[in-house]
Design a protein around this motif. Structure first.
Motif, short mmCIF file in Angstrom:
data_model
loop_
_atom_site.label_atom_id
_atom_site.label_comp_id
_atom_site.label_asym_id
_atom_site.label_seq_id
_atom_site.Cartn_x
_atom_site.Cartn_y
_atom_site.Cartn_z
N SER A 146 0.81 -1.23 0.00
CA SER A 146 0.00 0.00 0.00
C SER A 146 0.83 1.27 0.00
O SER A 146 0.28 2.36 -0.07
N GLY A 147 2.14 1.13 0.09
CA GLY A 147 2.99 2.32 0.18
C GLY A 147 3.03 2.92 1.56
O GLY A 147 3.37 4.10 1.73
N HIS A 148 2.70 2.13 2.59
CA HIS A 148 2.73 2.59 3.98
C HIS A 148 3.58 1.63 4.82
O HIS A 148 3.06 0.84 5.62
N PRO A 149 4.90 1.69 4.66
CA PRO A 149 5.77 0.76 5.41
C PRO A 149 5.66 0.92 6.92
O PRO A 149 6.01 0.00 7.66
N GLU A 150 5.14 2.06 7.38
CA GLU A 150 4.99 2.27 8.83
C GLU A 150 3.99 1.31 9.44
O GLU A 150 3.93 1.16 10.67
N TYR A 557 3.61 2.17 -11.94
CA TYR A 557 3.21 0.79 -11.69
C TYR A 557 3.16 0.46 -10.20
O TYR A 557 3.36 -0.69 -9.80
N LEU A 558 2.89 1.49 -9.39
CA LEU A 558 2.79 1.35 -7.94
C LEU A 558 1.37 1.71 -7.50
O LEU A 558 0.60 2.29 -8.27
N PRO A 559 1.00 1.38 -6.25
CA PRO A 559 -0.33 1.74 -5.76
C PRO A 559 -0.57 3.25 -5.83
O PRO A 559 0.38 4.05 -5.88
N LEU A 560 -1.84 3.62 -5.83
CA LEU A 560 -2.21 5.02 -5.91
C LEU A 560 -1.58 5.79 -4.77
O LEU A 560 -1.66 5.39 -3.61
N ASP A 561 -0.93 6.88 -5.11
CA ASP A 561 -0.24 7.72 -4.13
C ASP A 561 -0.63 9.17 -4.38
O ASP A 561 -0.60 9.65 -5.53
N LYS A 562 -0.96 9.86 -3.33
CA LYS A 562 -1.45 11.24 -3.45
C LYS A 562 -0.43 12.14 -4.12
O LYS A 562 -0.76 12.97 -4.98
N ASP A 563 0.84 11.99 -3.75
CA ASP A 563 1.88 12.87 -4.30
C ASP A 563 2.13 12.56 -5.77
O ASP A 563 2.27 13.47 -6.59
N ARG A 564 2.23 11.26 -6.12
CA ARG A 564 2.43 10.91 -7.53
C ARG A 564 1.26 11.38 -8.38
O ARG A 564 1.43 11.87 -9.50
#
Length: 738
Positions: A146-150, A557-564
């Motif tokens: 999900s792009g949230h490694p935390e 080719y990554l999950p939806l990200d607000k910044d991208r």
């Protein structure tokens, strides 16, 4: 096969030895709601290694859209048995629990352990048997996905039912420093070995666990007032656990549901506000910091089995035998709950948003009221009441809820959509609609914004292309030239008296965003960006019309990200501004093609990102800019066929390029004949069109120059245009004969 009987959390379950043959995924665990952003899913197969989880498990998580850094994760854990385990498949989709998670920038996680019907529940509901390790692995893998490694490190707020209560309580005893609070519905772990429950291992009670707020919640028919039914031992287990923890000063309470048995009843109307209070008090401001200590100076105490709660300093009984409650507001809610479960709520739900009308079908979006969830919606037409959705709410386990509820407090499948069809709409009349949300106490939201049926998009003006230099920009799909050739072919064939000057200038790997993934092209070069060459394109080619198809590469080719996403949006805006600044009269944005993947149950689908990019482009309202929705057309076509358009998921074959061309032409009101690709390519007219396209595209790309794996410096066109004119003469001869 050997069978024995054991008890878990006061409930009798069959233990089964030798269940390896039952572990393959099969009904009822093969029915999944889709896990597309903001939902993500991972699945792990059963292990045969000692100490590892012997059942397969799915972990589905919901990430609040737009959250930059997660502060925690709320875990909704189902109970024992095949039916309860299946119910976990929808836990992350519960709008009410999502409201709690969103309030605190937390994710909402729902496991689903694939326990065979008569297998040993202890093999997952005791975290020491492998579910602890699987849970933490799931958090790490979902964080990466999900792009949230935390996610791997944030605190947990745990809710568990029956065997899930045993699991949640066990996790408190194993990881007290990670847990903000735990709500144990009808199930608790053992702190002392019980000779009558030999299949269940006892835990040690660490001092740190005494600082974790815990609520033991059960139905009165589970041994409190009904002592001779199947769940009669639940109260005895809860009472023992409570006395042991509270006797040592633990922050633990008891809330007896006066209406229910082992089902979950109306517990969420106390559980969610209680967890909300604990998360508010305990979550650190910085995600990397430890949990804050739960304040005790505002605590209230109450008799365990109900009655009046009072401030702790005014309690006349033995404090370490009283139910602990965190503050006055929760004490008052607790008193209402243990009386009749009618917890007071004075806050209406948020108003629905994004109401859309297509024909006579309405769809909308809505968030649940944190305190009381969502029960229904009111539909208004032209300012007057039209309908309730649903017409009559049902829920055998408590208040009627819009999503309906299963025994284990999760939504039913299939998930209930937010939609309504107005079967009484007057033909030819454009009605105006509003939607109002209603929570489970009957409070209504403010109405949504008014919405009317969207008119059919106007056909684009073909004459705007005639006699003008038209340039197609894009990535490798555009550079391949297939759809440009098909588009030009039909324009030349179907409009023989009109002249077209179409130039394809796509560049493989190109983006509007300037972003590039690590190791692109094996690390040989980063993705090129259009803006390195756009000035030269506009200066040398001098287009009056520009078609631009980007997005496929911009999400990396990554999950939806607000910044991208924001960088892509800025790139689209910059493209428009630069084109208009040099005299381009008309710009046509083509939404990105699909990412042609049929995802497996736990696989990320990049096409969901492209769908969001396309949706944003379709909502653009800029003068001299029109949008052609290729993504929706291509998705619809793909869903109705078995074969993929793109073997590598990105680059469509001839049939995909033909679909792109037909989508563009349809936007101009041009209907193309139904003919095979072989027939098209056999047409001498197409052969000439493709010859001219390829010749001009290659020469103009060198004339403009670009940087990709190497830098191609601009060079003269030479005789290209004269050669192309000779080919056009042959084209004109053929098209005028048709």
């Amino acid at each position: 096969m050997i069978r024995a009987v054991a008890q878990c959390c006061g409930v009798i379950y069959l233990l089964v030895a030798g269940v390896s043959g039952l572990l393959a995924q099969k009904p009822p665990y093969d029915v999944f709601p889709p896990a597309e952003p903001p939902y993500y899913r991972v699945r792990y197969e059963a292990s045969t290694n000692k100490g590892e989880l012997p059942y397969a498990v799915n972990f589905t998580i919901w990430i609040p859209p737009g959250v930059k850094m997660l502060r925690g994760v709320v875990v909704h854990q189902h109970g024992c048995g095949e039916g309860s385990c299946k119910s976990g498949l929808t836990g992350a989709y519960d709008l009410h629990w999502q409201a709690l998670a969103k309030q605190h920038d937390c994710a909402l996680l729902s496991p689903s352990y694939e326990q065979p019907e008569k297998a040993d529940c202890q093999m997952w509901c005791d975290p020491r048997n492998g579910s602890d390790a699987a849970f933490q692995k799931g958090l790490a893998d979902l964080g990466a996905k999900s792009g949230h490694p935390e996610l791997a490190k944030v605190p947990w707020a745990l809710w568990g039912h029956s065997g899930g209560g045993h699991w949640a309580g066990g996790m408190v005893l194993l990881h007290p420093d990670r847990i903000a609070a735990a709500w144990l519905r009808s199930g608790v772990p053992l702190l002392k070995t019980d000779g009558t429950r030999t299949g269940i291992k006892a835990y040690t009670l660490p001092d740190a666990a005494l600082k974790v707020p815990v609520m033991c919640n059960l139905g009165t028919k589970e041994g409190v007032t009904v002592k001779d039914k199947g769940f009669a031992t639940v109260w005895a287990a809860n009472e023992t656990f409570f006395n042991e923890v509270r006797g040592k000063g633990g922050l633990i309470g008891v809330a007896v549901d006066p209406l229910s048995s082992h089902d979950c009843g109306n517990q969420r109307y106390l559980a969610i506000p209680w967890l909300d209070a604990c998360l508010t008090a305990r979550l650190p401001k910085a995600a990397a910091d430890p949990l804050q200590a739960m304040p005790t100076d505002k605590a209230w105490l109450a008799p365990v089995l109900g009655g009046d709660a009072v401030p702790a300093e005014k309690y006349s009984g033995e404090p370490l035998k009283a139910a602990w409650l965190p503050n006055e507001a929760l004490a008052k809610a607790w008193m209402e709950y243990v009386k009749d479960t009618k917890v007071t709520d004075t806050t209406p739900p948020p108003a629905p948003t994004n109401v859309r009308v297509q024909g006579n079908k309405l769809t909308w979006e809505a968030e649940a009221d944190l305190e009381s969830g969502l029960a229904s919606f009111v539909i208004e037409r032209d300012g007057q009441f039209l309908a309730n959705v649903p017409e009559q709410g049902k829920n055998p386990f408590g208040r009627p809820v819009f999503q309906n509820l299963q025994y284990s407090d999760t939504p039913t499948q299939p998930l209930v959509p937010m939609q309504f069809t107005d079967t009484k709409a007057e033909a030819g009349k454009q009605h105006t609609y509003r939607v109002i949300a209603v929570n489970t106490t009957g409070l209504k939201s403010k109405p949504s914004a008014e919405s009317t049926a969207a008119p059919e998009p106007p056909k684009l003006d073909l004459d705007g292309l005639v006699g003008k230099r038209v340039v197609f920009l894009g990535d490798s799909i555009t550079q391949a030239g297939g759809y440009i050739a098909f588009t030009t072919y039909y324009l030349e064939k179907l409009h023989p008296k009109k002249d077209f000057d179409i130039l394809g200038l796509g560049l493989a790997s190109e983006t509007l965003s300037g972003l590039s993934e690590d190791g692109h092209a094996g690390g040989m070069f980063p993705r090129p960006c259009l803006f390195e060459r756009l000035d030269r394109v506009l200066e040398k080619a001098r287009p009056e019309v520009v078609f631009a198809c980007y997005g496929m590469n911009d999400g990396i080719y990554l999950p939806l990200d607000k910044d991208r996403f924001a960088i892509f949006q800025k790139g689209v805006t910059k493209l428009i501004e630069q084109c208009k600044g040099t005299g381009v009269k008309q710009i046509f944005l083509i939404t990105p093609p699909i990412y042609d993947l049929v995802p497996k149950k736990d696989e990320f689908n990049y096409d969901t990102v492209l769908a969001e990019y396309a949706k944003w482009e379709m909502n653009l309202k800029v003068p001299s800019v029109q949008v052609i929705d290729l993504h929706t057309a291509m998705r619809k076509a793909r869903d109705s066929r078995a074969d993929a358009f793109s073997k590598d998921k990105v680059h469509p074959g001839d049939d995909g390029h033909l679909l792109i061309a037909k989508t563009i032409l349809a936007a101009f009101g041009i209907k193309t004949p139904d003919e095979t690709i072989a027939a098209i390519k056999a047409d001498p007219l197409f052969v000439l069109v493709e010859q001219k396209r390829g010749m001009r595209s290659a020469a103009w790309m060198r004339h403009i120059g670009y940087t990709r794996e190497k830098t191609v410096k601009p060079e003269p066109l030479g005789t290209t245009e004269a050669d192309a004119a000779k080919v056009q003469e042959k084209i004109d001869m053929l098209r005028h004969q048709k």
